[in-house]
Motif scaffolding. Structure first.
Motif, PDB file in Angstrom:
ATOM      1  N   ASP A   1      21.467  15.587  18.762  1.00  0.00           N
ATOM      2  CA  ASP A   1      20.816  16.468  17.797  1.00  0.00           C
ATOM      3  C   ASP A   1      20.273  15.630  16.654  1.00  0.00           C
ATOM      4  N   ALA A   2      19.053  15.160  16.819  1.00  0.00           N
ATOM      5  CA  ALA A   2      18.413  14.361  15.773  1.00  0.00           C
ATOM      6  C   ALA A   2      16.993  14.884  15.604  1.00  0.00           C
ATOM      7  N   ARG A   3      16.364  14.476  14.510  1.00  0.00           N
ATOM      8  CA  ARG A   3      15.012  14.974  14.262  1.00  0.00           C
ATOM      9  C   ARG A   3      14.039  14.554  15.366  1.00  0.00           C
ATOM     10  N   ALA A   4      14.233  13.326  15.873  1.00  0.00           N
ATOM     11  CA  ALA A   4      13.286  12.804  16.867  1.00  0.00           C
ATOM     12  C   ALA A   4      13.674  13.152  18.299  1.00  0.00           C
TER      13      ALA A   4
ATOM     14  N   PRO B   1       7.573  24.081  16.724  1.00  0.00           N
ATOM     15  CA  PRO B   1       6.529  23.240  17.346  1.00  0.00           C
ATOM     16  C   PRO B   1       6.409  21.881  16.655  1.00  0.00           C
ATOM     17  N   ARG B   2       6.366  20.837  17.452  1.00  0.00           N
ATOM     18  CA  ARG B   2       6.137  19.479  16.939  1.00  0.00           C
ATOM     19  C   ARG B   2       5.373  18.711  17.996  1.00  0.00           C
ATOM     20  N   PRO B   3       4.600  17.721  17.619  1.00  0.00           N
ATOM     21  CA  PRO B   3       3.918  16.902  18.634  1.00  0.00           C
ATOM     22  C   PRO B   3       4.941  16.211  19.530  1.00  0.00           C
ATOM     23  N   ALA B   4       4.601  16.075  20.813  1.00  0.00           N
ATOM     24  CA  ALA B   4       5.537  15.464  21.763  1.00  0.00           C
ATOM     25  C   ALA B   4       5.914  14.058  21.327  1.00  0.00           C
ATOM     26  N   ALA B   5       4.965  13.353  20.670  1.00  0.00           N
ATOM     27  CA  ALA B   5       5.259  11.976  20.262  1.00  0.00           C
ATOM     28  C   ALA B   5       6.291  11.940  19.140  1.00  0.00           C
TER      29      ALA B   5
ATOM     30  N   THR C   1      11.634  20.707  29.627  1.00  0.00           N
ATOM     31  CA  THR C   1      11.108  19.915  28.518  1.00  0.00           C
ATOM     32  C   THR C   1      10.163  20.795  27.705  1.00  0.00           C
ATOM     33  N   VAL C   2      10.325  20.730  26.394  1.00  0.00           N
ATOM     34  CA  VAL C   2       9.670  21.690  25.517  1.00  0.00           C
ATOM     35  C   VAL C   2       8.707  21.005  24.573  1.00  0.00           C
ATOM     36  N   VAL C   3       7.627  21.720  24.260  1.00  0.00           N
ATOM     37  CA  VAL C   3       6.740  21.252  23.192  1.00  0.00           C
ATOM     38  C   VAL C   3       7.005  22.082  21.935  1.00  0.00           C
ATOM     39  N   GLY C   4       6.804  23.372  22.016  1.00  0.00           N
ATOM     40  CA  GLY C   4       7.115  24.262  20.893  1.00  0.00           C
ATOM     41  C   GLY C   4       7.026  25.682  21.403  1.00  0.00           C
ATOM     42  N   THR C   5       8.137  26.347  21.521  1.00  0.00           N
ATOM     43  CA  THR C   5       8.124  27.626  22.217  1.00  0.00           C
ATOM     44  C   THR C   5       9.419  28.381  21.993  1.00  0.00           C
ATOM     45  N   ALA C   6       9.475  29.614  22.470  1.00  0.00           N
ATOM     46  CA  ALA C   6      10.733  30.360  22.504  1.00  0.00           C
ATOM     47  C   ALA C   6      11.000  30.705  23.960  1.00  0.00           C
TER      48      ALA C   6
END
Lengths: 187, 379
Positions: free
Chosen positions: B122-125, B142-146, B160-165
């Motif tokens: 559990d980290a920001r990145a 939502p955050r950019p995958a990078a 694997t998630v990009v930004g979603t519920a």
């Protein structure tokens, strides 16, 4: 071979237990064991979400714990618990509505989650549509419909449990029916 | 045009199937939890006054002592709190357990009291979670995958998630994924699939029947040809029942899990092929009598034989088997009542009466007691 269950709702007898200071009273645990499944079915049919049932059952019996000292008639327990269950579910439905208004209610699982194992998949779908429609009707109408159609109570009993007149109970049931029919027609 | 009375009758009959399915163990656990709540209330009343004073004092002390920026303390707490977070996620709390807030601001909610979730990282990145059991909902910021990777593992399936519920539910070796908005990539050994807004599916795809499009990762289609009675046929379409594009034709010779066999039986029933559904259930009972789902399969088979196939005597045997497999289980009461009903339908009133009497002896206040009296159980 028919083997009796360790304890099931029909097996726990209710009797008044003598207490030192407060006179005879029913034991909460006995009431719990005997009526837990009944209360669970009522709150599930009215609320429609299996994941909330454990919480709602506890809410009902926490409230019941307050009033159980005053009960002297074991025959009255079931109806008394139904009254509490309706009150608890009403509170939950209003809370759910507020959360939905604020965009915080995520749905909480599928509406057919509580349908008995082995039930027809078509019945599951029908109930899912009914509960989706009920999510949009006023709480009072939903409760009246739930008690009358889903729980199978008479209109007189619905009026008693909802603390309204007979005519109001009928109107509420009819309004919810209308909403469901419209929803199903749209579908 | 809807037949009003018929529809309400049907809804009432369907509602008779709604039950919480509480075992004796569940009831005991509920009693324990309720007593805990009552004790907490009692204690809370006593200490509430003192508690308010203590909290006020604690706030004062923290305000005086705190020198560094707020973020340091939060990060330290979070770093040190990873283990406890995982423990919290696994704790058997009630269904209304509060959501876990992750380091990147996303939230995780267990939708079932039995759901078990491991917080691996559990980290920001980087966020890595594992669903061990039950349904869990993820609301991912939502955050950019990078900038961040967010993965959820459930068995051999990785989302694997990009930004979603979305919701991940694990039942035995099957993983259900439902996406409310956004998109996720679901990967399993031998395939992957993008699941978008409003889509759902069970993974890995069922491997029954012929080599199917689903097996190759193709999207599922909405069932549209189910021969079910009106007006319910419309409901089937409206509720978007998703079944494999290639419906199973017959019980496969390949080994399948009990879960898959049950799902196949359900799909066959929705498609109006009760006989095929019964074949799946019989196969489950024959090949996996020790499986935890065997009582459910026997009960379902009984209902199928009685209500859809018109074979009440066989149905009675199936209900008896459901009880024999789990005499203290959640189905036992209903199975016994239905056994009596099945014998009555089969024209064997003495067998029906015996079962009805047994029911009333075991469950004098049971839900079906009134009906059992009608079968002669009151004698």
């Amino acid at each position: 071979v028919i083997k009796p269950a360790a304890h099931s709702s029909g097996q726990v007898g209710l009797r008044l237990v003598e207490r030192d200071d407060r006179g005879p009273a029913l034991r909460l645990d006995d009431v719990y064991r005997r009526y837990c499944r009944y209360v669970g079915a009522v709150v599930l049919r009215l609320g429609g979400r299996r994941i909330e049932v454990d919480d709602l059952i506890q809410d009902v019996f926490v409230e019941a714990a307050r009033g159980i000292q005053g009960l002297r008639e074991p025959e009255a327990v079931k109806g008394w618990l139904a009254t509490i269950a309706v009150r608890v579910v009403r509170r939950r439905l209003r809370w759910r509505r507020l959360r939905r208004f604020l965009g915080l209610d995520g749905g909480g699982g599928q509406h057919s989650d509580g349908v008995a194992a082995g039930a027809s998949p078509v019945d599951k779908l029908l109930l899912r549509s009914v509960y989706r429609a009920l999510d949009d009707v006023p709480v009072a109408d939903r409760l009246a419909f739930g008690l009358h159609v889903l729980e199978g109570e008479t209109i007189e009993q619905v009026a008693r449990l909802c603390r309204c007149s007979l005519a109001t109970a009928k109107r509420r049931v009819a309004r919810a029916q209308q909403a469901i029919e419209e929803r199903l027609s749209d579908d | 045009m809807i037949d009003r009375r018929g529809l309400m009758r049907r809804i009432r009959r369907a509602a008779g199937e709604i039950e919480p399915g509480l075992s004796d163990g569940d009831v005991e656990a509920l009693i324990d939890r309720t007593h805990q709540r009552l004790r907490r209330r009692a204690v809370g009343r006593v200490v509430r006054g003192a508690g308010v004073a203590l909290v006020a004092a604690a706030v004062l002390v923290v305000a005086v002592r705190r020198g560094g920026p707020r973020g340091d303390a939060t990060d330290a707490a979070r770093r040190g709190g990873l283990t406890s977070m995982a423990a919290r996620a696994q704790a058997p709390a009630g269904a209304a357990a509060p959501p876990l807030r992750l380091a990147d601001g996303s939230t995780v909610t267990r939708l079932d009291a039995d759901s078990v979730l491991d917080v691996i990282e559990d980290a920001r990145a980087r966020v890595a979670l594992a669903v061990r059991r039950g349904p869990v909902r993820f609301d991912v910021v939502p955050r950019p995958a990078a900038a961040r990777s967010f993965t959820v593992r459930a068995g051999e399936v990785t989302v694997t998630v990009v930004g979603t519920a979305f919701t991940v539910e694990r039942v035995a070796d099957r993983v259900g994924v439902t996406v409310e908005h956004g998109a996720v990539r679901v990967a399993w050994t031998g395939g992957e699939r993008l699941v978008g807004t409003g889509e759902s599916g069970w993974f890995p795809p069922l491997q029954i029947g012929t080599a199917s499009a689903v097996e190759a990762g193709a999207p599922e289609r909405v069932m549209s040809a189910a021969p079910v009675p009106a007006p319910v046929a419309a409901l089937v379409l409206a509720a978007s029942v998703r079944v494999p594009a290639t419906a199973p034709r017959r019980p496969s010779a390949r080994a399948e899990t009990a879960e898959e066999l049950l799902a196949a039986a359900d799909a066959a029933r929705v498609a109006g092929d009760g006989a095929r559904g019964a074949a799946y259930l019989r196969r489950l009972l024959r090949e996996r009598p020790g499986d935890a789902r065997a009582p459910l399969a026997a009960f379902t088979l009984g209902r199928l034989l009685m209500t859809e196939l018109g074979r009440p005597r066989e149905a009675a045997a199936a209900f008896a088997e459901a009880r024999a497999l789990q005499p203290d289980g959640a189905f036992a009461e209903d199975a016994l009542a239905r056994e009596a009903e099945a014998y009555a339908q089969a024209g064997d009133p003495s067998a029906a009466r015996l079962r009805a009497q047994a029911y009333l002896r075991l469950y004098p206040e049971g839900r079906r007691a009134r009906e059992m009296n009608a079968f002669g159980g009151a004698e």
